[in-house]
Design a protein around this motif. Structure first.
Motif, short mmCIF file in Angstrom:
data_model
loop_
_atom_site.label_atom_id
_atom_site.label_comp_id
_atom_site.label_asym_id
_atom_site.label_seq_id
_atom_site.Cartn_x
_atom_site.Cartn_y
_atom_site.Cartn_z
N ALA A 158 0.83 -1.22 0.00
CA ALA A 158 0.00 0.00 0.00
C ALA A 158 0.86 1.25 0.00
O ALA A 158 0.55 2.23 -0.70
N GLY A 159 1.94 1.25 0.78
CA GLY A 159 2.84 2.40 0.81
C GLY A 159 3.53 2.63 -0.52
O GLY A 159 3.67 3.77 -0.98
N ILE A 160 3.95 1.55 -1.16
CA ILE A 160 4.64 1.67 -2.45
C ILE A 160 3.71 2.18 -3.53
O ILE A 160 4.05 3.10 -4.29
N ILE A 161 2.52 1.59 -3.62
CA ILE A 161 1.58 1.97 -4.68
C ILE A 161 0.98 3.35 -4.43
O ILE A 161 0.94 4.21 -5.31
N GLY A 162 0.50 3.57 -3.21
CA GLY A 162 -0.16 4.84 -2.90
C GLY A 162 0.75 6.03 -3.08
O GLY A 162 0.31 7.11 -3.50
N TRP A 163 2.04 5.84 -2.77
CA TRP A 163 2.99 6.95 -2.83
C TRP A 163 4.03 6.70 -3.92
O TRP A 163 5.22 6.84 -3.71
N SER A 164 3.52 6.35 -5.10
CA SER A 164 4.38 6.12 -6.26
C SER A 164 4.56 7.38 -7.09
O SER A 164 5.36 7.40 -8.02
N GLY A 165 3.78 8.43 -6.77
CA GLY A 165 3.88 9.67 -7.53
C GLY A 165 2.79 9.85 -8.56
O GLY A 165 2.77 10.86 -9.26
N HIS A 166 1.87 8.91 -8.66
CA HIS A 166 0.73 9.03 -9.57
C HIS A 166 -0.50 9.42 -8.75
O HIS A 166 -0.92 8.68 -7.86
N VAL A 167 -1.07 10.56 -9.04
CA VAL A 167 -2.12 11.10 -8.20
C VAL A 167 -3.31 10.15 -8.08
O VAL A 167 -3.91 10.01 -6.99
N LEU A 168 -3.65 9.44 -9.15
CA LEU A 168 -4.82 8.57 -9.11
C LEU A 168 -4.57 7.29 -8.30
O LEU A 168 -5.51 6.54 -8.04
N LEU A 169 -3.32 7.06 -7.90
CA LEU A 169 -3.03 5.89 -7.06
C LEU A 169 -3.00 6.24 -5.57
O LEU A 169 -2.84 5.34 -4.73
N LEU A 170 -3.19 7.51 -5.23
CA LEU A 170 -3.18 7.89 -3.82
C LEU A 170 -4.18 7.11 -2.97
O LEU A 170 -3.89 6.78 -1.81
N PRO A 171 -5.38 6.78 -3.48
CA PRO A 171 -6.32 6.04 -2.63
C PRO A 171 -5.83 4.67 -2.19
O PRO A 171 -6.42 4.08 -1.28
N ALA A 172 -4.78 4.14 -2.80
CA ALA A 172 -4.22 2.87 -2.31
C ALA A 172 -3.75 3.00 -0.87
O ALA A 172 -3.68 2.01 -0.13
N ALA A 173 -3.44 4.23 -0.44
CA ALA A 173 -3.03 4.45 0.94
C ALA A 173 -4.15 4.16 1.93
O ALA A 173 -3.89 3.98 3.13
N LEU A 174 -5.40 4.09 1.46
CA LEU A 174 -6.52 3.81 2.35
C LEU A 174 -6.50 2.37 2.85
O LEU A 174 -7.25 2.02 3.77
N ALA A 175 -5.65 1.54 2.27
CA ALA A 175 -5.49 0.19 2.81
C ALA A 175 -4.86 0.23 4.20
O ALA A 175 -5.08 -0.69 5.00
N PHE A 176 -4.08 1.27 4.49
CA PHE A 176 -3.38 1.31 5.78
C PHE A 176 -4.34 1.27 6.97
O PHE A 176 -4.16 0.44 7.88
N PRO A 177 -5.38 2.13 7.05
CA PRO A 177 -6.27 2.03 8.21
C PRO A 177 -6.98 0.69 8.32
O PRO A 177 -7.24 0.21 9.43
N ILE A 178 -7.28 0.06 7.20
CA ILE A 178 -7.89 -1.28 7.24
C ILE A 178 -6.93 -2.27 7.88
O ILE A 178 -7.31 -3.04 8.78
N LEU A 179 -5.67 -2.24 7.45
CA LEU A 179 -4.67 -3.17 7.97
C LEU A 179 -4.36 -2.89 9.43
O LEU A 179 -4.19 -3.80 10.24
N TRP A 180 -4.28 -1.61 9.78
CA TRP A 180 -4.05 -1.22 11.18
C TRP A 180 -5.18 -1.72 12.06
O TRP A 180 -4.97 -2.21 13.18
N GLY A 181 -6.41 -1.62 11.57
CA GLY A 181 -7.57 -2.06 12.33
C GLY A 181 -7.63 -3.58 12.48
O GLY A 181 -8.23 -4.08 13.45
#
Length: 384
Positions: free
Chosen positions: A18-41
């Motif tokens: 999620a960190g790699i994809i969400g913060w790859s530099g492509h704006v439309l991939l930013l929502p991949a970062a939303l996997a983090f709260p799911i995984l944290w939970g």
């Protein structure tokens, strides 16, 4: 592998992805970062939550060690040390606030997200999932930020309708996405001058920059990158003002204002009629630029952080929200600026040291996402 070890391992791997994809530099991939709260939970222990947080944050900021090594012309060890130290606040906050109680978890995550958005923890609050609000809720402004926050709280409790709704919004945005408009009469200029920008103070370098401005700027406000003017001195000011006399061109460019105590990283506005300091950076890069321990030890040096000062600045009939380099990676500078209803966002950077990494692309994506969320035009100017 034992079952009680398998799930934590899979969570950590998923957080890294999620960190790699969400913060790859492509704006439309930013929502991949939303996997983090799911995984944290889904973590079953505090230590597992800490490892999930570390995997996500370190993956999202993976370009830092290489960038620091290039900046200081050294090996990777200083960059690795800074990389690990920067992760401590993110990991510590999310580990401390994790709880087994599912009913309390959304509010704990809300506190963690808020802490990572504002100082002091927000100083290293990179990779904040709320940045994706601009992709999922373009034009919703503060309502979009509220909807994103509520959705993040839902994700940590396995409220799958929230995840499904986010997935649908992501698909809709991907299909109908358009970049923020360039404001009329403004133009950002990207440069490829490497580490020489701001360091080469020869007359020829200034003449080249002035020629670039005049060539592209008839009747416009031209934005040049961070550090484009080097040290801001009366001599440099006179040179530029004299060169712009008789033209209808205005220039916004980065510079450094030096004094006996340290320096300010600033944006300067120039025209044939004169110049002024437009903006003083609120949050310079911690460590390499902002070094607060210097003053604690009674020593001079380092860039000053102006934190909550000058969130917007006037240029002619416009009020702009300036963001210099590092400020594009964290949350509170742009939100503070949006409170004051600017007309546009001006984002600049000097990313020569990020060669081979996605750091500049992430800065561009973040600035674009915030501009889309608040329906603001934006001007970008970077040196690489």
């Amino acid at each position: 592998m034992r079952r009680d070890h398998l799930e934590p391992t899979l969570l950590i791997i998923a957080a890294i992805v999620a960190g790699i994809i969400g913060w790859s530099g492509h704006v439309l991939l930013l929502p991949a970062a939303l996997a983090f709260p799911i995984l944290w939970g889904r973590a079953q222990s505090r230590s597992s939550a800490a490892l999930v947080s570390a995997g996500y944050f370190l993956a999202a900021s993976r370009g830092l060690p290489q960038g620091v090594a290039m900046f200081y012309s050294s090996d990777l060890w200083p960059g690795l040390l800074l990389w690990l130290c920067a992760s401590l606040s993110f990991v510590g906050v999310h580990a401390l606030l994790w709880t087994k109680r599912s009913g309390a978890r959304p509010f704990r995550y809300l506190v963690a997200a808020a802490l990572m958005a504002v100082p002091p923890f927000g100083i290293t609050g990179w990779a904040h999932p709320v940045t994706a609000a601009g992709v999922l809720f373009p034009g919703w402004r503060w309502w979009g930020l509220a909807a994103m926050t509520a959705g993040l709280m839902g994700l940590v409790t396995r409220m799958w309708p929230a995840a499904i709704a986010f997935a649908g919004l992501w698909l809709w945005s991907a299909v109908f996405w358009t970049d923020p408009k360039l404001p009329e009469g403004w133009r950002g200029v990207d440069l490829q001058m490497g580490s020489s920008l701001g360091r080469d103070t020869s007359m020829q370098r200034y003449r080249d920059l002035i020629a670039t401005v005049k060539d592209r700027g008839a009747g416009q406000t031209i934005v040049l990158p961070e550090s484009a003017l080097g040290f801001w001195t009366p001599t440099v000011e006179r040179l530029w003002v004299k060169a712009l006399e008789g033209t209808d061109v205005s220039v916004v460019a980065g510079a450094a204002v030096l004094d006996a105590e340290g320096y300010d990283n600033v944006l300067v506005v120039l025209s044939g009629a004169g110049s002024s300091i437009l903006y003083r950076e609120r949050m310079p890069v911690p460590g390499s630029m902002w070094q607060p321990w210097q003053s604690w030890l009674g020593e001079a040096g380092g860039a000053r952080a102006h934190f909550f000062v000058n969130p917007t600045a006037p240029i002619g009939d416009h009020r702009v929200a300036p963001l210099i380099c590092y400020e594009q990676l964290i949350v509170w500078p742009v939100l503070q600026s949006m409170i004051h209803h600017p007309d546009l966002i001006v984002a600049v950077g000097n990313g020569w040291w990020t060669k081979g990494t996605s750091i500049v692309a992430i800065q561009r994506a973040s600035a674009t996402a915030w501009a889309k969320l608040f329906a603001k035009p934006r001007v970008l100017s970077f040196n690489t």
